[in-house]
Design a protein around this motif. Structure first.
Motif, mmCIF file in Angstrom:
data_model
loop_
_atom_site.group_PDB
_atom_site.id
_atom_site.type_symbol
_atom_site.label_atom_id
_atom_site.label_comp_id
_atom_site.label_asym_id
_atom_site.label_seq_id
_atom_site.Cartn_x
_atom_site.Cartn_y
_atom_site.Cartn_z
ATOM 1 N N VAL A 52 9.410 -11.896 1.305
ATOM 2 C CA VAL A 52 9.085 -10.626 1.594
ATOM 3 C C VAL A 52 10.227 -9.479 1.401
ATOM 4 O O VAL A 52 10.132 -8.218 1.366
ATOM 5 C CB VAL A 52 8.873 -10.368 3.246
ATOM 6 C CG1 VAL A 52 7.631 -11.145 3.593
ATOM 7 C CG2 VAL A 52 9.994 -11.082 3.889
ATOM 8 N N SER A 53 11.412 -9.961 0.835
ATOM 9 C CA SER A 53 12.270 -9.030 -0.046
ATOM 10 C C SER A 53 13.198 -9.793 -0.646
ATOM 11 O O SER A 53 12.851 -11.156 -1.056
ATOM 12 C CB SER A 53 13.151 -8.667 1.399
ATOM 13 O OG SER A 53 14.068 -9.727 2.000
ATOM 14 N N ASN A 101 -6.178 -13.286 -2.325
ATOM 15 C CA ASN A 101 -6.604 -12.016 -2.402
ATOM 16 C C ASN A 101 -6.515 -11.105 -0.999
ATOM 17 O O ASN A 101 -5.978 -9.741 -1.246
ATOM 18 C CB ASN A 101 -8.090 -11.721 -2.748
ATOM 19 C CG ASN A 101 -8.045 -12.228 -4.331
ATOM 20 O OD1 ASN A 101 -7.330 -12.100 -5.208
ATOM 21 N ND2 ASN A 101 -9.195 -13.062 -4.544
ATOM 22 N N LYS A 102 -6.654 -11.684 -0.053
ATOM 23 C CA LYS A 102 -6.629 -10.993 1.128
ATOM 24 C C LYS A 102 -5.218 -10.882 1.617
ATOM 25 O O LYS A 102 -4.813 -9.522 2.046
ATOM 26 C CB LYS A 102 -7.055 -11.925 2.323
ATOM 27 C CG LYS A 102 -7.207 -11.394 3.756
ATOM 28 C CD LYS A 102 -7.394 -12.583 4.795
ATOM 29 C CE LYS A 102 -7.347 -11.691 6.396
ATOM 30 N NZ LYS A 102 -7.516 -12.894 7.300
ATOM 31 N N ILE A 103 -4.365 -11.537 1.225
ATOM 32 C CA ILE A 103 -2.804 -11.315 1.414
ATOM 33 C C ILE A 103 -2.192 -9.976 0.464
ATOM 34 O O ILE A 103 -1.622 -9.185 0.867
ATOM 35 C CB ILE A 103 -1.924 -12.504 0.888
ATOM 36 C CG1 ILE A 103 -2.043 -13.319 2.067
ATOM 37 C CG2 ILE A 103 -0.504 -12.277 1.042
ATOM 38 C CD1 ILE A 103 -1.185 -14.810 1.932
ATOM 39 N N LYS A 107 -1.318 -6.501 2.062
ATOM 40 C CA LYS A 107 0.100 -6.093 1.703
ATOM 41 C C LYS A 107 0.164 -4.714 0.962
ATOM 42 O O LYS A 107 0.999 -3.828 1.464
ATOM 43 C CB LYS A 107 0.865 -6.913 0.662
ATOM 44 C CG LYS A 107 2.057 -6.756 0.341
ATOM 45 C CD LYS A 107 2.908 -7.852 -0.414
ATOM 46 C CE LYS A 107 4.173 -7.484 -0.680
ATOM 47 N NZ LYS A 107 4.642 -8.304 -1.813
ATOM 48 N N ALA A 108 -1.004 -4.387 0.494
ATOM 49 C CA ALA A 108 -1.101 -3.303 -0.325
ATOM 50 C C ALA A 108 -1.359 -2.098 1.046
ATOM 51 O O ALA A 108 -0.797 -0.972 1.002
ATOM 52 C CB ALA A 108 -2.017 -3.039 -1.226
ATOM 53 N N ASN A 109 -2.270 -2.377 1.594
ATOM 54 C CA ASN A 109 -2.574 -1.306 3.026
ATOM 55 C C ASN A 109 -1.581 -1.308 3.769
ATOM 56 O O ASN A 109 -1.499 -0.157 4.193
ATOM 57 C CB ASN A 109 -3.835 -1.953 3.586
ATOM 58 C CG ASN A 109 -5.216 -1.857 2.708
ATOM 59 O OD1 ASN A 109 -5.077 -1.079 1.883
ATOM 60 N ND2 ASN A 109 -6.051 -2.879 3.344
ATOM 61 N N PRO A 146 2.074 -11.873 6.667
ATOM 62 C CA PRO A 146 0.408 -11.910 6.906
ATOM 63 C C PRO A 146 0.243 -12.955 8.104
ATOM 64 O O PRO A 146 1.494 -13.528 8.478
ATOM 65 C CB PRO A 146 -0.036 -12.692 5.693
ATOM 66 C CG PRO A 146 1.345 -13.406 4.967
ATOM 67 C CD PRO A 146 2.474 -12.439 5.487
ATOM 68 N N ASP A 147 -1.025 -12.967 8.402
ATOM 69 C CA ASP A 147 -1.061 -14.112 9.681
ATOM 70 C C ASP A 147 -1.160 -15.326 9.062
ATOM 71 O O ASP A 147 -1.410 -15.553 7.855
ATOM 72 C CB ASP A 147 -2.588 -13.722 10.243
ATOM 73 C CG ASP A 147 -2.759 -12.447 11.061
ATOM 74 O OD1 ASP A 147 -1.940 -11.747 11.567
ATOM 75 O OD2 ASP A 147 -3.801 -11.863 10.680
ATOM 76 N N SER A 148 -0.542 -16.334 9.931
ATOM 77 C CA SER A 148 -0.681 -17.518 9.633
ATOM 78 C C SER A 148 -2.015 -18.284 9.239
ATOM 79 O O SER A 148 -3.060 -17.849 10.036
ATOM 80 C CB SER A 148 0.001 -18.546 10.656
ATOM 81 O OG SER A 148 1.402 -18.237 10.870
ATOM 82 N N PRO A 149 -2.157 -19.166 8.314
ATOM 83 C CA PRO A 149 -3.396 -19.613 8.166
ATOM 84 C C PRO A 149 -3.871 -20.537 9.036
ATOM 85 O O PRO A 149 -2.929 -20.977 9.669
ATOM 86 C CB PRO A 149 -3.378 -20.161 6.442
ATOM 87 C CG PRO A 149 -1.838 -20.431 6.581
ATOM 88 C CD PRO A 149 -1.090 -19.433 7.364
ATOM 89 N N ILE A 150 -5.142 -21.055 9.023
ATOM 90 C CA ILE A 150 -5.519 -21.838 10.142
ATOM 91 C C ILE A 150 -5.374 -23.298 9.774
ATOM 92 O O ILE A 150 -5.715 -23.686 8.728
ATOM 93 C CB ILE A 150 -7.285 -21.326 10.663
ATOM 94 C CG1 ILE A 150 -7.271 -20.119 10.760
ATOM 95 C CG2 ILE A 150 -7.847 -22.573 11.268
ATOM 96 C CD1 ILE A 150 -8.828 -19.611 10.770
ATOM 97 N N LYS A 151 -5.023 -24.109 10.647
ATOM 98 C CA LYS A 151 -4.705 -25.388 10.585
ATOM 99 C C LYS A 151 -5.883 -25.912 10.793
ATOM 100 O O LYS A 151 -6.964 -25.745 11.628
ATOM 101 C CB LYS A 151 -3.650 -25.782 11.628
ATOM 102 C CG LYS A 151 -3.539 -27.399 11.736
ATOM 103 C CD LYS A 151 -2.528 -27.822 12.770
ATOM 104 C CE LYS A 151 -2.792 -27.328 14.097
ATOM 105 N NZ LYS A 151 -1.680 -27.533 14.999
#
Length: 180
Positions: A52-53, A101-103, A107-109, A146-151
């Motif tokens: 993220v940085s 793609n969602k990330i 991120k762009a939004n 981003p939100d954590s992916p689903i386990k």
């Protein structure tokens, strides 16, 4: 004697910084985009993280990740859950699918919504334009998380894989045998 004490102090500070990630990671591998496989102090801490940085990461999948695969659209991962300081639970495996793609889109939004300010200056230059310059200005670089992916269980993973039409050739092509 003072030189020896000074050397010991320098080495001690160095070890403390290293254990806190001050000099880098025990393990670090770039996967795709801003997604990395990292372990800070010990190999059992292996996780999938988003950079993220310059020096900052946000965890996507917690320790202990032992297998990943990816293409331009998706990243898949296997994980043995772990609660520090216990060892990974190798009799249990979680599966994850990350939509890259969602990330990218989120991120762009996020950057455009949070980092852009709109203003209209009441002060005009001699040509009648805002004296402050462009109307939209990016003021910072965001640390999008981003939100954590689903386990998922293996069966849930197979159903999800089929539902989103993951290609058959997307497999776990990067496996950490020491953690399997």
């Amino acid at each position: 004697m003072k030189e020896l004490q000074r050397l010991i102090l320098i080495l001690s500070v160095g070890l403390i910084l290293k254990s806190c990630g001050g000099f880098g990671f025990l393990y670090q591998k770039h996967l795709t985009d801003d997604v990395w496989l990292i372990a800070v102090d010990e190999i059992e801490q292996m996780s999938v993280s988003l950079k993220v940085s310059e020096n900052g990461y946000s965890g996507l999948i917690d320790e202990t990740v032992f297998a990943v695969g990816f293409n331009k659209n998706y990243l898949i991962a296997k994980q043995h859950p772990r609660k520090f300081p216990e060892p990974p639970q190798k009799d249990s495996t979680n599966y994850y699918i990350i939509d890259l793609n969602k990330i990218r889109q989120e991120k762009a939004n996020f950057i455009s919504k949070i980092d852009t300010i709109k203003y209209r200056s009441v002060y005009k230059d001699i040509n009648g334009k805002d004296s402050l310059g462009k109307e939209n200005v990016q003021i910072t670089k965001s640390k999008y998380v981003p939100d954590s992916p689903i386990k998922m269980s293996y069966d849930e993973y197979l159903i999800r894989r089929k539902k989103i039409n993951l290609p058959d050739d997307l497999g776990f092509n990067y496996i950490l045998d020491d953690l399997r």
